[in-house]
Scaffold this motif. Structure first.
Motif, PDB file in Angstrom:
ATOM      1  N   TRP A   1     -58.605  37.115 -54.660  1.00 65.38           N
ATOM      2  CA  TRP A   1     -58.161  37.785 -56.202  1.00 65.38           C
ATOM      3  C   TRP A   1     -57.199  37.256 -56.950  1.00 65.38           C
ATOM      4  O   TRP A   1     -57.246  36.490 -58.117  1.00 65.38           O
ATOM      5  CB  TRP A   1     -58.129  39.280 -56.188  1.00 65.38           C
ATOM      6  N   ASP A   2     -55.839  37.129 -56.044  1.00 64.29           N
ATOM      7  CA  ASP A   2     -54.700  36.573 -56.712  1.00 64.29           C
ATOM      8  C   ASP A   2     -54.607  35.113 -56.756  1.00 64.29           C
ATOM      9  O   ASP A   2     -53.781  34.337 -57.796  1.00 64.29           O
ATOM     10  CB  ASP A   2     -53.506  36.940 -55.759  1.00 64.29           C
ATOM     11  N   SER A   3     -55.801  34.281 -56.151  1.00 65.94           N
ATOM     12  CA  SER A   3     -55.756  32.753 -56.372  1.00 65.94           C
ATOM     13  C   SER A   3     -57.097  32.545 -57.362  1.00 65.94           C
ATOM     14  O   SER A   3     -57.331  31.594 -57.777  1.00 65.94           O
ATOM     15  CB  SER A   3     -56.187  32.377 -55.202  1.00 65.94           C
ATOM     16  N   GLY A   4     -57.465  33.615 -58.086  1.00 62.91           N
ATOM     17  CA  GLY A   4     -58.497  33.648 -59.282  1.00 62.91           C
ATOM     18  C   GLY A   4     -59.860  33.816 -58.814  1.00 62.91           C
ATOM     19  O   GLY A   4     -60.798  33.720 -59.735  1.00 62.91           O
ATOM     20  N   GLU A   5     -60.181  34.263 -57.458  1.00 65.68           N
ATOM     21  CA  GLU A   5     -61.563  34.497 -57.241  1.00 65.68           C
ATOM     22  C   GLU A   5     -61.848  35.756 -57.964  1.00 65.68           C
ATOM     23  O   GLU A   5     -61.138  36.705 -57.975  1.00 65.68           O
ATOM     24  CB  GLU A   5     -61.779  34.554 -55.871  1.00 65.68           C
ATOM     25  N   ARG A   6     -63.167  35.843 -58.374  1.00 67.29           N
ATOM     26  CA  ARG A   6     -63.757  36.943 -58.829  1.00 67.29           C
ATOM     27  C   ARG A   6     -64.986  37.566 -58.242  1.00 67.29           C
ATOM     28  O   ARG A   6     -65.999  37.958 -58.900  1.00 67.29           O
ATOM     29  CB  ARG A   6     -63.706  37.045 -60.535  1.00 67.29           C
TER      30      ARG A   6
ATOM     31  N   LEU B   1     -67.458  33.258 -59.784  1.00 66.45           N
ATOM     32  CA  LEU B   1     -67.400  32.382 -60.592  1.00 66.45           C
ATOM     33  C   LEU B   1     -68.325  31.318 -60.179  1.00 66.45           C
ATOM     34  O   LEU B   1     -68.323  30.703 -58.978  1.00 66.45           O
ATOM     35  CB  LEU B   1     -65.768  32.109 -60.754  1.00 66.45           C
TER      36      LEU B   1
ATOM     37  N   ARG C   1     -69.095  27.061 -61.324  1.00 65.36           N
ATOM     38  CA  ARG C   1     -68.411  25.634 -62.298  1.00 65.36           C
ATOM     39  C   ARG C   1     -69.602  25.654 -63.496  1.00 65.36           C
ATOM     40  O   ARG C   1     -70.623  25.931 -63.524  1.00 65.36           O
ATOM     41  CB  ARG C   1     -68.547  24.601 -61.468  1.00 65.36           C
TER      42      ARG C   1
ATOM     43  N   TYR D   1     -67.871  33.418 -65.131  1.00 65.01           N
ATOM     44  CA  TYR D   1     -68.567  34.548 -64.360  1.00 65.01           C
ATOM     45  C   TYR D   1     -69.862  34.414 -64.211  1.00 65.01           C
ATOM     46  O   TYR D   1     -70.621  34.094 -65.350  1.00 65.01           O
ATOM     47  CB  TYR D   1     -68.120  35.965 -64.946  1.00 65.01           C
TER      48      TYR D   1
ATOM     49  N   ASP E   1     -63.056  36.700 -71.491  1.00 63.66           N
ATOM     50  CA  ASP E   1     -61.960  37.469 -70.438  1.00 63.66           C
ATOM     51  C   ASP E   1     -62.186  36.786 -69.164  1.00 63.66           C
ATOM     52  O   ASP E   1     -61.150  36.682 -68.484  1.00 63.66           O
ATOM     53  CB  ASP E   1     -62.074  39.028 -70.522  1.00 63.66           C
ATOM     54  N   MET E   2     -63.367  36.318 -68.721  1.00 61.40           N
ATOM     55  CA  MET E   2     -63.518  35.863 -67.318  1.00 61.40           C
ATOM     56  C   MET E   2     -64.463  34.835 -67.427  1.00 61.40           C
ATOM     57  O   MET E   2     -65.514  34.678 -67.107  1.00 61.40           O
ATOM     58  CB  MET E   2     -64.257  36.924 -66.686  1.00 61.40           C
TER      59      MET E   2
END
Length: 263
Positions: free
Chosen positions: A66-71, A108, A110, A156, A152-153
């Motif tokens: 999460w902190d590296s951007g994964e969702r 997420l 590409r 996704y 927002d994301m």
């Protein structure tokens, strides 16, 4: 009347996280949700719930880094082992907290993904959700999926309500349901009254969430007519919870006039 759950990841941030349970209870909430419980011992969280007469109604499965951007991981080929391990961990917490539903995030993709790659993402998503739903059914938990807006994301995998309902139908598990966030839905496609009247009677919606549009503050701030929408939800007999997943403009308690008026 609709039942509301305080989202402790966004609300009451003027308090340390463990103290938000007491603050929510003091304002009359009977239930809470939040993003992730994993930084805290499940026994301690259960004690907070019990001490303040609260029910845990939702949290998310581990989303990857999460902190590296994964969702989320569920739609990502090659991450199946991590998805399964995270789901099992979430179900352990759900059992300890008495939580009946867990949101499994898709992840997420590409922006230049080809149609073939998108099809592989969807196939992976279906297979992972089928596995997670079967696992969760054994302990009486619903698995939820949520369309999230691309503002927002960005990137996704799941954005629209029809896509989410098609996934639920394709998997065919009774305990796989849609998490309908009115904030995300309004930004992506609008027409909330029709969406509620179309989708709530299907039984495929397991949880609702709300926030003001466009700034994600109190739900009575902005373009949503929440009195009308809550009336529609009530008329349709929805007996689940509405998560208050918004960022208060100032103090959380001071911004709850909308809730006091609704009551």
């Amino acid at each position: 009347m609709p039942r509301f759950a305080a989202n402790l990841s966004m609300m009451y941030t003027e308090h340390d996280f463990p103290d938000r349970f007491a603050a929510a209870s003091a304002d009359g909430f009977e239930a809470v949700e939040y993003l992730f419980p994993y930084a805290y011992d499940a026994t301690g969280l259960r004690r907070r719930l019990d001490d303040h007469g609260l029910r845990q109604v939702l949290f998310n499965a581990p989303p990857g880094a999460w902190d590296s951007g994964e969702r989320g991981l569920a739609a990502l080929p090659g991450r199946e082992a991590e998805l399964r391990s995270g789901t099992d961990r979430a179900l352990e917490y759900a059992a300890a907290l008495g939580c009946p539903r867990v949101h499994v995030m898709a992840g997420l993709v590409r922006p230049d993904a080809t149609p073939a790659e998108l099809a592989e993402h969807r196939d992976t998503y279906l297979a992972n959700l089928a596995w997670a739903a079967e696992r969760a059914a054994g302990v009486g938990v619903d698995i939820l999926i949520e369309p999230i807006n691309g503002r927002d994301m960005p990137g996704y995998f799941l954005n629209r309500q029809a896509e989410a309902h098609a996934v639920v139908q394709d998997v065919g598990a009774a305990n796989l349901k849609v998490q309908l966030d009115l904030y995300h839905c309004q930004i992506v496609e609008g027409d909330l009254t029709t969406t509620l009247r179309r989708d709530l009677p299907t039984g495929r919606v397991g949880h609702l969430q709300v926030a003001g549009v466009p700034d994600r503050h109190e739900p009575d701030r902005g373009e949503l007519n929440i009195r009308h929408l809550f009336g529609v939800i009530d008329d349709l007999g929805f007996d689940g919870w509405i998560g208050c997943e918004y960022r208060p403009r100032a103090g959380t308690s001071e911004g709850l006039d909308w809730l006091r008026n609704q009551r």
